[in-house]
Design an enzyme around this catalytic site. Sequence first.
Site, PDB file in Angstrom:
ATOM      1  N   CYS A   1       0.563   3.327   3.213  1.00  0.00           N
ATOM      2  CA  CYS A   1       1.315   2.751   4.340  1.00  0.00           C
ATOM      3  C   CYS A   1       2.798   3.066   4.187  1.00  0.00           C
ATOM      4  CB  CYS A   1       1.102   1.242   4.395  1.00  0.00           C
ATOM      5  SG  CYS A   1      -0.610   0.726   4.661  1.00  0.00           S
TER       6      CYS A   1
ATOM      7  N   CYS B   1       0.836  -1.200   0.000  1.00  0.00           N
ATOM      8  CA  CYS B   1       0.000   0.000   0.000  1.00  0.00           C
ATOM      9  C   CYS B   1       0.877   1.258   0.000  1.00  0.00           C
ATOM     10  CB  CYS B   1      -0.903  -0.007   1.231  1.00  0.00           C
ATOM     11  SG  CYS B   1      -1.783   1.548   1.493  1.00  0.00           S
TER      12      CYS B   1
END
Length: 459
Positions: A382, A379
Amino acid sequence: MALAINVSSSSSPISTSSFPSSDLKAPQICSLKLSDRINVSSASLSLSSGKRSSVKALNVQSITKEAMVPSEVTTEKEVDVVEVEDFEELAKKLETASPLEIMDKALEKFGNDIAIAFSGAEDVALIEYAHLTGRPYRVFSLDTGRLNPETYRLFDTVEKHYGIRIEYMFPDAVEVQALVRNKGLFSFYEDGHQECCRIRKVRPLRRALKGLRAWITGQRKDQSPGTRSEIPVVQVDPVFEGLDGGAGSLVKWNPVANVEGNDVWSFLRTMDVPVNTLHAAGYVSIGCEPCTRAVLPGQHEREGRWWWEDAKAKECGLHKGNIKESSNEDETANVNGTTVEDIFRSENVVSLSRQGIENLMKLENRKEAWIVVLYAPWCPFCQAMEASFDELADKLGGSGVKVAKFRADGDQKEFAKSELQLGSFPTILVFPKNSSRPIKYPSEKRDVDSLTSFLNLVR
């Protein structure tokens, strides 16, 4: 005795009159003559020089029988063909070329059969590059009916600045009416943006591209590491069809694929190009008004789009070909065939297993408070907060607060959704000392100071 046959194509123009009347019609496309010849004998196959370039899937089978006229008797057969262009090889040759060189090559090859897709964001750089080539160029845009007022004003400014007319494409009114009447104005917040984007963006784009043989986009590799990291500067479009129809009938050019966002902005400032005023308010990636917001320091630019959904869903369908399905059941084992390394690697970050976080949830009287990030290593959002979370862990070391991570994708995703309040990645939870129920961090501000302040309030 062999019969020689001369096969030719008529030079009548191809019209876009089949487009729905609700759309602006693209100018009539200039005629295409299949005038190059190939001599086929029992021993060899040779191509003459100076052939017209075309998309890879085009072949001589499309020539009609009515165009076939008997000719004199000979030992060879002559047919007209169109040369096949190897765009993968061309992409390799242009990999280190500048955006201006790539733009010039695209306009040279396709002339009036190519157009720039303009969204009203920093892709205005494409129009400036086209202008600098000195060649004629076309620009189209998708008016979804939900754009920001600032975007509409930019369209008008760009038209006046460059002396052009943007070819606007609109969604089908009947489809929009049915969607809104059945599901309301903001259904995408509840069941995802794909249906709305399909009606307001993808289908109008499909109609626009059916009148072209190539299009030019502002995609960059650094825009979305999960879906755009491997885009070439030129490719046969894997999703949409062009004027000739069928797979491989459309070419897609990405002149700024290898350029970083900061360099695009340096170019825009240097050339004094008009830009969307939303950029000054913190908007980086700009789309429809309900689905676009400003991003904060430390956030990835695509986090301002469809923020209520997972990172892997952040394509509206215009560039769906970027998304590759993984053969591994664990969708996070690799992205686009590349192994993704784990993140949050500070020695002060505890890595929790499924059993570990279940035990943490069961404790009602903890000796220490915990702050846990639910994440997926692929991600980009993230990844964007990795540095601040690692810094937080180092700052809180020995303070009586444990900092931990739990990988919540793949097989753990359903558990995280049902038991850990996972909505999208990343999700941050605080487990106070004297409460079994975790508290979800509600803000998109993921810098050290914001996280520390929230932790002090609830721990």
